[in-house]
Design a protein around this motif. Structure first.
Motif, short mmCIF file in Angstrom:
data_model
loop_
_atom_site.label_atom_id
_atom_site.label_comp_id
_atom_site.label_asym_id
_atom_site.label_seq_id
_atom_site.Cartn_x
_atom_site.Cartn_y
_atom_site.Cartn_z
N SER A 221 -11.47 -1.90 32.29
CA SER A 221 -10.18 -2.45 31.85
C SER A 221 -9.91 -3.73 32.60
O SER A 221 -8.76 -4.09 32.83
CB SER A 221 -9.06 -1.43 32.10
N SER B 27 -7.71 5.28 29.35
CA SER B 27 -8.65 6.32 28.91
C SER B 27 -8.21 7.63 29.52
O SER B 27 -7.05 7.75 29.92
CB SER B 27 -10.09 5.94 29.26
N GLU C 206 -9.91 1.94 34.08
CA GLU C 206 -8.91 2.32 33.08
C GLU C 206 -7.48 1.94 33.41
O GLU C 206 -6.64 1.94 32.52
CB GLU C 206 -8.99 3.84 32.83
N ASN D 101 -5.78 -0.66 28.02
CA ASN D 101 -7.03 0.00 27.61
C ASN D 101 -7.20 1.30 28.38
O ASN D 101 -8.21 1.52 29.06
CB ASN D 101 -8.24 -0.92 27.81
N LYS E 203 -9.72 1.27 23.35
CA LYS E 203 -10.41 0.26 22.57
C LYS E 203 -11.16 0.85 21.38
O LYS E 203 -11.33 0.18 20.36
CB LYS E 203 -11.41 -0.44 23.48
N LYS F 219 -17.23 1.97 31.11
CA LYS F 219 -15.96 1.48 30.59
C LYS F 219 -15.35 0.52 31.59
O LYS F 219 -15.71 0.54 32.77
CB LYS F 219 -15.01 2.65 30.27
N VAL G 145 -6.16 -5.34 22.93
CA VAL G 145 -6.20 -4.11 23.71
C VAL G 145 -6.71 -4.47 25.10
O VAL G 145 -7.74 -5.11 25.23
CB VAL G 145 -7.11 -3.04 23.07
N GLY G 146 -5.98 -4.08 26.11
CA GLY G 146 -6.39 -4.40 27.48
C GLY G 146 -5.89 -5.75 27.95
O GLY G 146 -6.19 -6.16 29.07
N ARG H 272 -9.83 -5.85 19.92
CA ARG H 272 -10.31 -5.60 21.28
C ARG H 272 -9.89 -6.69 22.25
O ARG H 272 -9.96 -6.49 23.46
CB ARG H 272 -11.84 -5.46 21.28
N ASP I 11 -11.59 -8.58 26.96
CA ASP I 11 -12.87 -8.00 26.53
C ASP I 11 -13.74 -9.09 25.90
O ASP I 11 -13.77 -9.27 24.69
CB ASP I 11 -12.61 -6.87 25.53
#
Lengths: 463, 463
Positions: free
Chosen positions: B187, A150, A416, A148, A161, B185, A197-198, A194, B191
């Motif tokens: 990570s 950034s 991040e 995830n 995300k 935000k 992701v991450g 989601r 999530d």
């Protein structure tokens, strides 16, 4: 692992060419580490699939033999995500680097996981489009989705995300699933996009991504604002955010870091604590935004405001920012990089950064403070002499105090970079009982614990 | 359910007052339905907790007795989400309606699940802030999070998923967890925010929400544009989106729907296919955006463009839009509401809506076409005579064809209303093997299947 590398290779050779399988020492070494200070560890072998079917075949073998799988993009992560602490097979996605489709009218692209962000942006340019997420490294999009990631534009365009519409995932049993669709929004079932992701490769392998892209703005204006105090710079950012100004980028770079930038990127920026800013919009709106921004930074004792008027100087500015970690690494040969990555609520940013700055001096550590301050995400970038046990200990303590401080402020241990191996120890403190929920999800989707073990959670010993 | 309502009540009385527990026929009836055509079904009893601890106590009893739990906000959902098809206990959150904290400097609010969107906006106004998500109904924020609701401003500000920073959840075993934090935000780990948002009460009860809010824009301009053809109106929207214009709202309302609006809301809008538009920004930028927009709509044969200059007329416009479903219900007494809710990629929007419009005529159904077309999300709003079996069949077939069409175009069966009971039958077709992943998550977190059974998935018969 229940079987030898040798018998794994025999099985793999049934559908992979021999040049897609490697136990070469140099290759193993390259896949034993990331760009951080975390100690390395070799995989048993590295495979280079070219298709989703091949990935599925590899994962099926791993499932049957309970062999750990470590998905690998370019190895630019910072918390040990790709280090095979449990050995096993590293899947290197560098051969899956095709941009499959650019749907310019839908602002969507479909790519393989080995495509890098700069490769994608090069292809998008002729359509007047760009992909917004820009971490320091020119990472692969599969890797960026996994952590995830950034970057500098997340304050306006969001994080990975927010860009992922669909993923093709090879599930830990080898089944291929899709997590989303090509619509702008959906309320259909659980949000698997989601979830994956991450998830840092702990739930499956990403083999395809459908990502949102944006039109290149009509007008862009970038600027550098210098301040004599870190506090003033941070408070100016908070005031800009609270003014409702639509800012596209706002990066803090402290005095020490500007010196590294100038040395490495051959820039001549004033060696003061700086904000790098950017605004996107139409010409008239931008003019009005800039004049408002000028008023705000003046209120916070901005000493100098320099606009980067043309495309080339703007590119130079952001390239210098992106290369900042490399500038430090280059400036301190023999030392290793440790980067804190906390994110705090905006109202806490000023005091959190002051605390970090003071603590860094108290701990006698070398480095700088910088970050995506528009999101409340700041980094202390430290250069560590790994031979000096006392310094390593001080750096680790510093990292821990910074995390604790961020959690007390209602923030997170990682804004991040992700958890990987390095932030695993903070997960219980951060998530409390919710960590058990995450573990239940992990166990239900990867019951044998083969997917990137010892990342986010400790590997459950199979019984 | 393994136990009688009577013995449940005895247990509940240990920590709830008797006025917090009801088996009154009128109360049960009110909790037997939502605002749609789906057949109703009574719960065994309804409880009205006032605290998270009470919710946890209720859920612990349900866990022990394997009693279904149905979380209930205001019952404004449209796919049968709150209908107790398996009987059990409905938890009505109307007593948990406090705004707990407004952190204006962080653009965050903390609320209980029974707070409605209009209640929140009233409280935010004096801080110069607003909450962006605005479905037609004045729903509760707990309900809106459960279905991942969106609204007219989602094209700019996003859907519920984009606003939720943290949820307090009572897990199916009664444990209280937090899914996020107050940072912009993160990570850190899986999530869970986005997993619980849109999970429709099937994974736990939301007892607190931390939501993102926005500064009221410096300048706002709304307009109505009329077209003689639906195609022209839709193509104008696609062109506006592709131009990169930063639009805050763009709603399509067809001719039939405008007639209902005028009748119900006492407006005098030209009875033509219309776009309701809104732009947010600074004065100079807005002026430039509007002139660009005017050029675009002219290219698509816009017949008339009327600006709503003042606050009152702008409010009137959006209130009329929000009340559109109620206008239809009011205009067709005795009939029931069925609303399709597909969302397709922007490039597919024109042909998808044409297909829907023609199909509606072919199926001889009464209603209109409208929607949040900036997101590719359009609704066919049908008024059904539930006594006319043939009409009910034609409406159900229509709904199914619209869903199939959207899936073929790369879209989704539900853009914002959620799956509930009504869209359950399309889940396998939409998600394929990914549906198994969702079911594994459901089983791992709610092994007894007590949380809102027969929503999203069919209830697994306990063995």
């Amino acid at each position: 692992m229940d079987v030898s590398a040798h018998s794994l290779i025999e099985e793999l050779k049934e559908f992979l060419r021999s040049d897609q399988i490697s136990t070469n020492e140099t290759i193993l070494e390259r896949h034993s580490k990331d760009e951080s200070y975390h100690r390395n560890s070799f995989p048993d072998l590295v495979v280079f699939p070219e298709t989703t079917q091949e990935v599925s075949g590899i994962v099926q073998i791993a499932d049957r033999t309970e062999t750990p799988i470590i998905p690998f993009g370019l190895g630019t992560s910072l918390e040990g995500h790709v280090i095979p602490y449990d050995k096993g097979m590293t899947i290197d996605f560098s051969m899956m680097d095709q941009i499959l489709e650019i749907k310019e009218n839908d602002f969507l692209v479909k790519v393989q996981p080995g495509v890098t962000r700069s490769q994608l942006n090069k292809a998008l340019k002729k359509y007047g489009l760009f992909f917004s997420v820009d971490p320091g490294a020119d990472a692969t999009l599969g890797g960026m989705a996994s952590t995830n990631a950034s970057g500098t534009t997340s304050v306006k365009y969001g994080v990975m995300k927010d860009q992922v519409h669909d993923l093709q995932i090879v599930h830990p049993d080898g089944e291929v699933i899709h997590t989303g669709n090509s619509a702008r929004k959906s309320s259909s079932g659980y949000d698997l996009n989601r979830l994956y992701v991450g998830s840092e490769g702990t739930l499956g392998c990403i083999t395809e991504l459908t990502l949102r892209v944006y039109g290149i703005p009509e007008h862009i204006m970038a600027a550098r604002a210098t301040f004599s105090s870190l506090n003033d710079a941070v408070n100016a950012v908070v005031a800009i955010l609270q003014s409702g100004l639509s800012i596209a980028r706002v990066e803090l770079v402290d005095e020490d870091s500007i010196r590294q930038v100038n040395r490495f990127s051959e820039t001549n920026f004033s060696e003061k604590t700086s904000l790098f800013l950017e605004f996107h919009g139409n010409e008239a709106g931008l003019k009005s935004d800039l004049s408002f921004m000028e008023d705000i930074v003046k209120d916070y004792n901005c000493e100098d405001l320099q606009y980067e008027h043309d495309h080339a100087s703007r590119n130079k500015l952001w390239e210098a920012r992106h290369n900042l970690a490399y500038a430090y690494v280059h400036g301190f040969p023999g030392r290793k990089l440790m980067v804190t990555d906390v994110c705090v609520p905006i109202s806490q940013l000023g005091s959190a950064i002051s605390y970090g700055r003071e603590l860094m001096e108290k701990c006698r550590l070398t480095g700088g403070i910088l970050g995506h301050v528009g999101d409340g995400n700041y980094h202390a970038l430290l250069m560590i002499d790994m031979q000096d046990k006392d310094e390593v200990k001080r750096a680790e303590d510093f990292n821990e105090w910074i995390v604790k401080d961020a959690l007390q402020r209602g923030g997170t241990s990682t804004g991040e970079h992700g958890v990987g191996f390095g932030k695993m120890k903070y997960q219980e403190q951060e998530h409390g009982a919710a960590l058990e929920v995450m573990k239940k999800i992990k166990s239900s989707l990867d019951p044998k614990g083969i997917m990137n073990p010892n990342k986010i959670f400790q590997r459950k010993v199979s019984t």
